[in-house]
Design a protein around this motif. Structure first.
Motif, PDB file in Angstrom:
ATOM      1  N   ASP A  15      14.386 -15.118 -15.797  1.00  0.00           N
ATOM      2  CA  ASP A  15      14.406 -15.869 -14.536  1.00  0.00           C
ATOM      3  C   ASP A  15      13.414 -15.295 -13.530  1.00  0.00           C
ATOM      4  OD1 ASP A  15      16.291 -17.782 -15.320  1.00  0.00           O
ATOM      5  OD2 ASP A  15      17.978 -16.510 -14.707  1.00  0.00           O
ATOM      6  N   GLN A  16      13.274 -13.972 -13.517  1.00  0.00           N
ATOM      7  CA  GLN A  16      12.308 -13.337 -12.619  1.00  0.00           C
ATOM      8  C   GLN A  16      10.891 -13.774 -12.971  1.00  0.00           C
ATOM      9  OE1 GLN A  16      12.444  -9.009 -12.413  1.00  0.00           O
ATOM     10  NE2 GLN A  16      10.268  -8.951 -11.891  1.00  0.00           N
ATOM     11  N   ARG A  17      10.550 -13.711 -14.251  1.00  0.00           N
ATOM     12  CA  ARG A  17       9.206 -14.116 -14.677  1.00  0.00           C
ATOM     13  C   ARG A  17       8.980 -15.608 -14.430  1.00  0.00           C
ATOM     14  NH1 ARG A  17       8.106  -9.448 -14.299  1.00  0.00           N
ATOM     15  NH2 ARG A  17       8.010  -7.994 -16.041  1.00  0.00           N
ATOM     16  N   PHE A  18      10.005 -16.411 -14.642  1.00  0.00           N
ATOM     17  CA  PHE A  18       9.888 -17.846 -14.375  1.00  0.00           C
ATOM     18  C   PHE A  18       9.560 -18.066 -12.895  1.00  0.00           C
ATOM     19  CE2 PHE A  18      11.633 -22.068 -13.356  1.00  0.00           C
ATOM     20  CZ  PHE A  18      10.981 -22.833 -14.302  1.00  0.00           C
ATOM     21  N   GLY A  19      10.212 -17.336 -12.024  1.00  0.00           N
ATOM     22  CA  GLY A  19       9.916 -17.427 -10.590  1.00  0.00           C
ATOM     23  C   GLY A  19       8.494 -16.996 -10.270  1.00  0.00           C
ATOM     24  N   GLU A  20       8.036 -15.946 -10.933  1.00  0.00           N
ATOM     25  CA  GLU A  20       6.650 -15.493 -10.755  1.00  0.00           C
ATOM     26  C   GLU A  20       5.678 -16.559 -11.243  1.00  0.00           C
ATOM     27  OE1 GLU A  20       6.455 -11.763 -12.851  1.00  0.00           O
ATOM     28  OE2 GLU A  20       7.791 -10.776 -11.429  1.00  0.00           O
ATOM     29  N   GLU A  39      -3.634  -8.972 -11.871  1.00  0.00           N
ATOM     30  CA  GLU A  39      -2.716  -9.006 -10.730  1.00  0.00           C
ATOM     31  C   GLU A  39      -1.256  -8.882 -11.160  1.00  0.00           C
ATOM     32  OE1 GLU A  39      -3.440 -12.017  -7.709  1.00  0.00           O
ATOM     33  OE2 GLU A  39      -5.503 -12.159  -8.408  1.00  0.00           O
ATOM     34  N   ASN A  40      -0.936  -9.322 -12.367  1.00  0.00           N
ATOM     35  CA  ASN A  40       0.434  -9.219 -12.883  1.00  0.00           C
ATOM     36  C   ASN A  40       0.371  -9.287 -14.410  1.00  0.00           C
ATOM     37  OD1 ASN A  40       3.124  -9.481 -13.632  1.00  0.00           O
ATOM     38  ND2 ASN A  40       3.636 -10.874 -11.960  1.00  0.00           N
ATOM     39  N   PRO A  41       0.010  -8.185 -15.053  1.00  0.00           N
ATOM     40  CA  PRO A  41      -0.139  -8.208 -16.512  1.00  0.00           C
ATOM     41  C   PRO A  41       1.156  -8.559 -17.238  1.00  0.00           C
ATOM     42  CG  PRO A  41      -0.496  -5.981 -15.628  1.00  0.00           C
ATOM     43  CD  PRO A  41      -0.316  -6.894 -14.469  1.00  0.00           C
ATOM     44  N   GLN A  42       2.302  -8.214 -16.647  1.00  0.00           N
ATOM     45  CA  GLN A  42       3.574  -8.546 -17.284  1.00  0.00           C
ATOM     46  C   GLN A  42       3.773 -10.052 -17.355  1.00  0.00           C
ATOM     47  OE1 GLN A  42       3.281  -6.458 -14.628  1.00  0.00           O
ATOM     48  NE2 GLN A  42       3.863  -4.459 -15.420  1.00  0.00           N
ATOM     49  N   LEU A  43       3.344 -10.770 -16.319  1.00  0.00           N
ATOM     50  CA  LEU A  43       3.476 -12.225 -16.316  1.00  0.00           C
ATOM     51  C   LEU A  43       2.577 -12.843 -17.377  1.00  0.00           C
ATOM     52  CD1 LEU A  43       4.698 -14.798 -15.148  1.00  0.00           C
ATOM     53  CD2 LEU A  43       2.843 -14.801 -13.444  1.00  0.00           C
ATOM     54  N   GLY A  44       1.343 -12.354 -17.501  1.00  0.00           N
ATOM     55  CA  GLY A  44       0.446 -12.864 -18.527  1.00  0.00           C
ATOM     56  C   GLY A  44       1.005 -12.664 -19.924  1.00  0.00           C
ATOM     57  N   THR A  45       1.578 -11.503 -20.162  1.00  0.00           N
ATOM     58  CA  THR A  45       2.197 -11.218 -21.457  1.00  0.00           C
ATOM     59  C   THR A  45       3.393 -12.125 -21.679  1.00  0.00           C
ATOM     60  OG1 THR A  45       1.458  -8.925 -21.383  1.00  0.00           O
ATOM     61  CG2 THR A  45       3.319  -9.413 -22.832  1.00  0.00           C
ATOM     62  N   TRP A  46       4.195 -12.323 -20.652  1.00  0.00           N
ATOM     63  CA  TRP A  46       5.391 -13.167 -20.749  1.00  0.00           C
ATOM     64  C   TRP A  46       5.023 -14.613 -21.080  1.00  0.00           C
ATOM     65  CZ3 TRP A  46       7.290 -17.350 -17.910  1.00  0.00           C
ATOM     66  CH2 TRP A  46       8.637 -17.661 -18.119  1.00  0.00           C
ATOM     67  N   VAL A  47       4.004 -15.145 -20.405  1.00  0.00           N
ATOM     68  CA  VAL A  47       3.567 -16.516 -20.661  1.00  0.00           C
ATOM     69  C   VAL A  47       3.095 -16.649 -22.112  1.00  0.00           C
ATOM     70  CG1 VAL A  47       1.730 -18.193 -20.119  1.00  0.00           C
ATOM     71  CG2 VAL A  47       3.046 -17.124 -18.277  1.00  0.00           C
ATOM     72  N   HIS A  48       2.312 -15.689 -22.574  1.00  0.00           N
ATOM     73  CA  HIS A  48       1.857 -15.701 -23.972  1.00  0.00           C
ATOM     74  C   HIS A  48       3.056 -15.676 -24.924  1.00  0.00           C
ATOM     75  CE1 HIS A  48      -0.568 -14.832 -27.506  1.00  0.00           C
ATOM     76  NE2 HIS A  48       0.257 -13.826 -27.764  1.00  0.00           N
ATOM     77  N   GLN A  49       4.045 -14.850 -24.607  1.00  0.00           N
ATOM     78  CA  GLN A  49       5.225 -14.730 -25.455  1.00  0.00           C
ATOM     79  C   GLN A  49       6.026 -16.035 -25.484  1.00  0.00           C
ATOM     80  OE1 GLN A  49       5.678 -12.027 -27.338  1.00  0.00           O
ATOM     81  NE2 GLN A  49       7.349 -13.082 -28.354  1.00  0.00           N
ATOM     82  N   GLN A  50       6.087 -16.756 -24.366  1.00  0.00           N
ATOM     83  CA  GLN A  50       6.808 -18.032 -24.355  1.00  0.00           C
ATOM     84  C   GLN A  50       6.144 -19.020 -25.306  1.00  0.00           C
ATOM     85  OE1 GLN A  50       9.817 -17.884 -22.694  1.00  0.00           O
ATOM     86  NE2 GLN A  50       8.919 -15.841 -22.472  1.00  0.00           N
ATOM     87  N   ARG A  51       4.822 -19.037 -25.313  1.00  0.00           N
ATOM     88  CA  ARG A  51       4.102 -19.938 -26.224  1.00  0.00           C
ATOM     89  C   ARG A  51       4.345 -19.543 -27.683  1.00  0.00           C
ATOM     90  NH1 ARG A  51      -0.310 -19.696 -21.966  1.00  0.00           N
ATOM     91  NH2 ARG A  51      -0.022 -21.681 -20.883  1.00  0.00           N
ATOM     92  N   ARG A  69      15.422 -23.285 -21.842  1.00  0.00           N
ATOM     93  CA  ARG A  69      14.234 -22.639 -21.268  1.00  0.00           C
ATOM     94  C   ARG A  69      12.987 -23.480 -21.513  1.00  0.00           C
ATOM     95  NH1 ARG A  69      15.453 -16.233 -22.575  1.00  0.00           N
ATOM     96  NH2 ARG A  69      17.068 -16.025 -20.989  1.00  0.00           N
ATOM     97  N   ILE A  70      12.897 -24.082 -22.673  1.00  0.00           N
ATOM     98  CA  ILE A  70      11.772 -24.986 -22.949  1.00  0.00           C
ATOM     99  C   ILE A  70      11.777 -26.125 -21.929  1.00  0.00           C
ATOM    100  CG2 ILE A  70      10.862 -26.664 -24.606  1.00  0.00           C
ATOM    101  CD1 ILE A  70      11.914 -24.751 -26.839  1.00  0.00           C
ATOM    102  N   GLU A  71      12.945 -26.664 -21.669  1.00  0.00           N
ATOM    103  CA  GLU A  71      13.074 -27.757 -20.703  1.00  0.00           C
ATOM    104  C   GLU A  71      12.672 -27.312 -19.298  1.00  0.00           C
ATOM    105  OE1 GLU A  71      16.770 -30.288 -18.946  1.00  0.00           O
ATOM    106  OE2 GLU A  71      16.652 -30.131 -21.139  1.00  0.00           O
ATOM    107  N   ARG A  72      13.060 -26.111 -18.915  1.00  0.00           N
ATOM    108  CA  ARG A  72      12.670 -25.596 -17.594  1.00  0.00           C
ATOM    109  C   ARG A  72      11.164 -25.440 -17.491  1.00  0.00           C
ATOM    110  NH1 ARG A  72      16.151 -20.537 -15.819  1.00  0.00           N
ATOM    111  NH2 ARG A  72      14.926 -20.835 -13.911  1.00  0.00           N
ATOM    112  N   LEU A  73      10.551 -24.906 -18.540  1.00  0.00           N
ATOM    113  CA  LEU A  73       9.097 -24.746 -18.532  1.00  0.00           C
ATOM    114  C   LEU A  73       8.395 -26.104 -18.549  1.00  0.00           C
ATOM    115  CD1 LEU A  73       8.920 -21.666 -20.900  1.00  0.00           C
ATOM    116  CD2 LEU A  73       8.179 -21.717 -18.509  1.00  0.00           C
TER     117      LEU A  73
END
Length: 99
Positions: A15-20, A39-51, A69-73
């Protein structure tokens, strides 16, 4: 609960990463965070991981992403296949330049 113990830290992190990601989208106009975004390497990694997890989900493999989560994205316009989207945008720009 009274001492602030997190019962579901993974869900809270998601949820934190989704907010970011929503903040990134509001600023940049898309959800295509570079994998190594300084600026936020954790977010970039998280987005890649979601894909990556969505591809597993689509192949009926064990995946850590849920339909919710797919629906939220999807609801915020998340692009699952950035390579296709980037190619389309580039070619559309070339077409506009040609005209």
């Amino acid at each position: 609960d009274g001492i602030g113990f997190e019962w579901h830290p993974v869900a809270n992190l998601w949820d934190q990463r989704f907010g970011e990601l929503q903040a990134y989208q509001a600023d940049k106009g898309d959800c295509n965070v570079p994998q190594r975004w300084p600026e936020n390497p954790q977010l970039g990694t998280w987005v890649h991981q979601q894909r990556t997890e969505k591809r597993k989900f689509d192949r009926s493999e064990r995946a850590r992403i849920t339909p919710e989560r797919i629906e939220r994205l999807d609801g915020i316009g998340f692009e699952w296949d950035v390579a296709v989207a980037d190619a389309w945008e580039r070619q559309f720009g070339e077409l506009q330049a040609y005209q």
